[in-house]
Design an enzyme around this catalytic site. Structure first.
Site, PDB file in Angstrom:
ATOM      1  CB  ALA A   1      -6.669  -6.086   0.179  1.00  0.00           C
ATOM      2  CD  GLU A   2      -3.628  -4.697   5.215  1.00  0.00           C
ATOM      3  OE1 GLU A   2      -4.810  -5.104   5.206  1.00  0.00           O
ATOM      4  OE2 GLU A   2      -3.328  -3.493   5.196  1.00  0.00           O
TER       5      GLU A   2
ATOM      6  CD  GLN B   1       0.301   2.241   4.780  1.00  0.00           C
ATOM      7  OE1 GLN B   1      -0.854   2.353   5.192  1.00  0.00           O
ATOM      8  NE2 GLN B   1       0.669   2.677   3.599  1.00  0.00           N
ATOM      9  CG  PHE B   2       1.501   1.100  10.484  1.00  0.00           C
ATOM     10  CD1 PHE B   2       2.416   1.807  11.264  1.00  0.00           C
ATOM     11  CD2 PHE B   2       0.851   1.777   9.462  1.00  0.00           C
ATOM     12  CE1 PHE B   2       2.666   3.153  11.030  1.00  0.00           C
ATOM     13  CE2 PHE B   2       1.100   3.123   9.220  1.00  0.00           C
ATOM     14  CZ  PHE B   2       2.013   3.811  10.010  1.00  0.00           C
ATOM     15  CG  ASP B   3       3.391  -3.041  14.149  1.00  0.00           C
ATOM     16  OD1 ASP B   3       2.270  -2.608  14.434  1.00  0.00           O
ATOM     17  OD2 ASP B   3       4.447  -2.418  14.378  1.00  0.00           O
ATOM     18  N   GLY B   4       0.421  -4.039  12.932  1.00  0.00           N
ATOM     19  CA  GLY B   4      -0.925  -4.488  13.306  1.00  0.00           C
ATOM     20  C   GLY B   4      -1.759  -4.911  12.110  1.00  0.00           C
ATOM     21  CG  PHE B   5      -2.693  -2.471   9.464  1.00  0.00           C
ATOM     22  CD1 PHE B   5      -3.904  -2.522  10.151  1.00  0.00           C
ATOM     23  CD2 PHE B   5      -1.960  -1.301   9.517  1.00  0.00           C
ATOM     24  CE1 PHE B   5      -4.378  -1.423  10.854  1.00  0.00           C
ATOM     25  CE2 PHE B   5      -2.429  -0.193  10.220  1.00  0.00           C
ATOM     26  CZ  PHE B   5      -3.633  -0.249  10.884  1.00  0.00           C
TER      27      PHE B   5
ATOM     28  CD  GLU C   1      -2.378  -1.616   2.567  1.00  0.00           C
ATOM     29  OE1 GLU C   1      -2.191  -0.877   3.545  1.00  0.00           O
ATOM     30  OE2 GLU C   1      -2.929  -2.742   2.652  1.00  0.00           O
TER      31      GLU C   1
ATOM     32  CG  HIS D   1      -0.656   2.565  13.440  1.00  0.00           C
ATOM     33  ND1 HIS D   1      -1.990   2.325  13.698  1.00  0.00           N
ATOM     34  CD2 HIS D   1      -0.605   3.075  12.190  1.00  0.00           C
ATOM     35  CE1 HIS D   1      -2.705   2.701  12.652  1.00  0.00           C
ATOM     36  NE2 HIS D   1      -1.889   3.155  11.713  1.00  0.00           N
TER      37      HIS D   1
END
Ligand SMILES: Cc1ncc(C[n+]2csc(CCOP(=O)(O)OP(=O)(O)O)c2C)c(N)n1
Lengths: 357, 350
Positions: free
Chosen positions: A76-77, A99-103, A46, A146
């Site tokens: 869309a991960e 984009q970020f760990d949590g995703f 992304e 994040h």
């Protein structure tokens, strides 16, 4: 690397030698060289194309290497990671980004059930040379999701390898090394360290290429842990952003005459058990420091490996200084959550003052 | 039912099937029917622990698999595509070894067969097809030469978020993918009307701007022609296509299933429609393409084939335990190597 390669924004033109770079620049440089050296490498995720990523790690790469090599995907991960599998089957070396760990959570199904198993399932005929870049850990007062520490989750999955650099130099070399591997590597970038500068030795670029060809260690021991500071009394084991903090702690402890060794684990799977044995075999005391929650964290794994190799000579049980078993807190509480200097010093104290009951 | 274009026709001027091809399709369907029903019997006899039958889906599978060009296309199946595998000429002992519990994923070579390993997460492989297809685009094949990814999944799988992500990705990237849905009426016990909102899976394609069609999945020729034209559409650089083959899963979902708990035999008989194999046989007879001697010969060959496959899987010994450790990574980790050593010492007393 070719001499004619044009430098990307923010990076001085010199092709080799030691340069002061931030981790963001070092990673950007590594990706640039990977694209130049490996025609099968593709970067996507992304906002990583035109924008260069929200952390600018892929800055300028699309303009330089084209939209076929560096491209934006829909948001869309699972799609990004699932697509990586097909690209790998088609002979590409995907370097996706979440984009970020949590995703990474929405993509866990594809990571765990597909990427990690495809080599096994296909009896080695469909290797997954995928390097998943995950801006990781906390320390930047970011919103929820994040600032997660997923290393234990990933390390627990058979079929995945996990690495996290702590310095710009390691970021540069480990990323090049990871991207040259035929197995899936989760590359956890300590996002709070993106803008810290440090010396990056660019002279060993060819060696990294050799690792790509031969699969061998490139001479700078990229396959294991790194002694970040030598010491005699106690070993602090850390990775990612915690390495820099532990080095600070070591300086403070030195004022009290305590000589702390800092071991930067770097690889969270496979863990360099030998380096742990060597370091703690010498110091006979250890404290593991990580941002992730305590329970079932990698600290437990490290402690067990140390116990196994050093039980007879250990002077105290291995201590852990970690995040807590709470959802990652918002910015105002972040400093309470991430192991701070005092908590690490208390950990050291517990180990030094331990008396057999 | 008849073939119905939902959004735009994806047609080509391909020639009608020759008599030889029609007979070949029948031979394949007969082989698949016989192997499939035999596999259920093998499970009852204790030769294999489990199997996912496809009784009634032979036309959908053989018709689509027959259209695949193994020299350049790649199929991403789930767990019920035995007929596709057979139509593509896979090593069927290798295929069936999954059901023998010899190896997850099968013992065939996916790169040679162009048939990805069998996997059980529904919709898991749909995105893989998109990635592989985008790889074809990146590789810059000349127009008309590109390989196409075929991905198979069910009406149940279409409820997974990954299918949405896959269709959206494919449409945005114009990836050469055929999304081949076998709508067999059921996802275990749940009927399609309680599974699929919006009327059909094919109808959803409109939301992505993907041409789609519903095809009579019990008509092997209709399925073949739809797939062939979808492949041509993709090869020409027009992006993905959705095909929803309407069929019916007769009998249980798997050898562990009891369909009596969710439908009656009477319902099954009424809803299933005409048997696709019987229907095709009648057509070939009516059109004078084949005669009773041909059908008898097809049956004899199917039986011979089944016997060879059964012998093959019966002969498959257990895999050497060392493979458990040796095939996880291309570059094994020290921890895994020491676990392998410990296992060897403790289990083989070396
Ligand atoms: C993600 C996931 N959830 C649940 C299951 C268990 N399961 C296996 S098959 C199935 C039904 C699938 O139905 P459908 O996609 O229509 O395919 P069919 O089996 O009818 O061919 C379910 C729920 C699974 N395999 N994967």
């Amino acid at each position: 690397m070719s001499e004619t390669m044009t430098a990307l924004p923010g990076i001085e033109a010199a092709a080799a030698g030691v340069q002061q770079l931030s981790m963001q620049q070092a990673l950007n440089r590594a990706l640039d060289e990977i694209l130049a050296e490996n025609p099968k490498a593709v970067i996507f995720g992304e906002d990583c194309g035109r924008l260069g990523g929200v952390f600018r790690i892929t800055d300028g790469l699309q303009a330089k290497h084209g939209e076929d090599r560096v491209f934006d995907t829909p948001l869309a991960e699972s799609g990004i990671l699932g697509m990586s599998v097909g690209l790998a089957v088609a002979g590409f070396h995907p370097i996706p980004e979440v984009q970020f760990d949590g995703f990474a959570y929405p993509a866990i199904n594809q990571i765990v059930c597909q990427i990690a198993r495809m080599n096994y399932r296909s009896r080695g005929t469909l290797p997954m040379p995928i390097t998943l870049r995950v801006p990781s850990f906390g320390g930047i007062r970011a919103p929820e999701h994040h600032g997660e520490s997923l290393e234990a989750l990933f390390a627990h999955v058979p079929g995945l390898k996990v690495v996290s650099p702590s310095t710009p130099n390691d970021a540069y070399h480990l990323l090049k090394y990871a991207a040259a591997r035929p197995d899936p590597v989760i590359f956890m970038e300590p996002k709070s360290r993106y803008w810290q500068k440090g010396p990056v030795d660019l002279t060993s670029v060819d060696a990294a290429t050799a690792a790509h060809d031969g699969g061998a260690d490139n001479g700078s021991n990229l396959t294991g842990a790194r002694v970040a500071r030598e010491g005699r009394h106690l070993t602090l084991v850390a990775w990612g952003a915690m390495v820099a903090r532990c080095l600070q702690v070591a300086e403070l402890a030195a004022e009290d005459g305590i000589d702390v060794e800092v071991l930067d684990l770097r690889w969270l799977k496979p863990i360099d058990a030998e380096a742990l044995a060597t370091s703690v075999g010498k110091t006979r005391r250890a404290v593991v420091v990580h941002e992730a929650p305590l329970t079932s964290g990698l600290g437990a794994e490290v402690a067990q490996l140390i116990t196994q190799s050093c039980f007879a000579t250990l002077k105290a049980p291995v201590e852990r200084v970690t995040g807590f078993d709470v959802p990652y807190p918002s910015g105002d509480l972040e400093d309470e959550y991430i192991p701070n200097i005092d908590r690490i010093l208390f950990g050291i104290q517990r180990v030094l003052e331990y008396r057999r009951g | 039912m008849t073939t119905k274009a939902v959004l735009a026709a994806v047609d080509d001027d391909a020639a009608p099937l020759t008599h030889h091809q029609l007979r070949e399709l029948y031979t394949l369907m007969a082989a698949v029917r016989h192997l499939d029903t035999s596999a259920v019997a093998w499970q009852r006899q204790g030769i294999i622990p489990g199997y996912a039958p496809e009784l009634g889906q032979e036309a959908a599978q053989v018709g689509s698999g027959y259209a695949v060009d193994r020299t350049r296309d790649f199929v991403f199946p789930t767990y019920r595509e035995m007929g596709v595998a057979r139509a593509m000429g896979l090593d069927m002992v290798g295929y069936m070894s999954t059901h023998k519990a010899t190896w997850h994923g099968g013992m065939y070579n996916p790169l040679e067969s162009r048939f990805a390993p069998i996997q059980a997460v529904v919709a898991g492989s749909v995105l893989h097809a998109v990635g592989w297809a985008h790889g074809q685009t990146l590789s810059g094949h000349a127009e008309g030469e590109t390989g196409v990814a075929m991905t198979y999944f069910g009406d149940g799988a279409s409820s997974q978020g990954d299918v949405h992500e896959a269709m959206n990705f494919a449409a945005v990237m114009k990836a050469p993918v055929v999304f081949f849905i076998q709508n067999n009426g059921w996802a275990i016990s749940l009927p399609t009307e309680r599974q699929v909102a919006g009327g059909s899976v094919a109808a959803r394609a409109a939301g992505y701007g993907i041409p789609s069609l519903q095809v009579d999945g019990n008509d092997v020729v209709a399925v073949f022609e739809a797939t062939r034209s979808a492949l041509a559409h993709c090869r020409a650089g027009n992006g993905p296509v959705v095909i929803e083959a309407m069929t019916y899963r007769r009998g249980p979902h798997s050898t562990a299933d009891d369909p009596g708990r969710y439908r009656t035999l009477d319902e099954e008989r009424t809803d299933a429609g005409e048997d696709p194999l019987e229907r095709f046989r009648q057509r070939l007879l009516d059109e004078g393409v084949a005669d009773e001697a041909f059908f008898a010969e097809a049956q004899r060959k199917a039986e011979e084939e089944e016997e060879a496959i059964r012998t093959g899987i019966e002969d498959l010994g257990p895999r050497p335990g060392a493979e458990m450790f040796g095939l996880v990574f291309q570059e094994p980790t020290p921890a895994l190597q020491s676990q392998a050593t410990a296992w060897r010492e403790e289990s083989e007393h070396v």
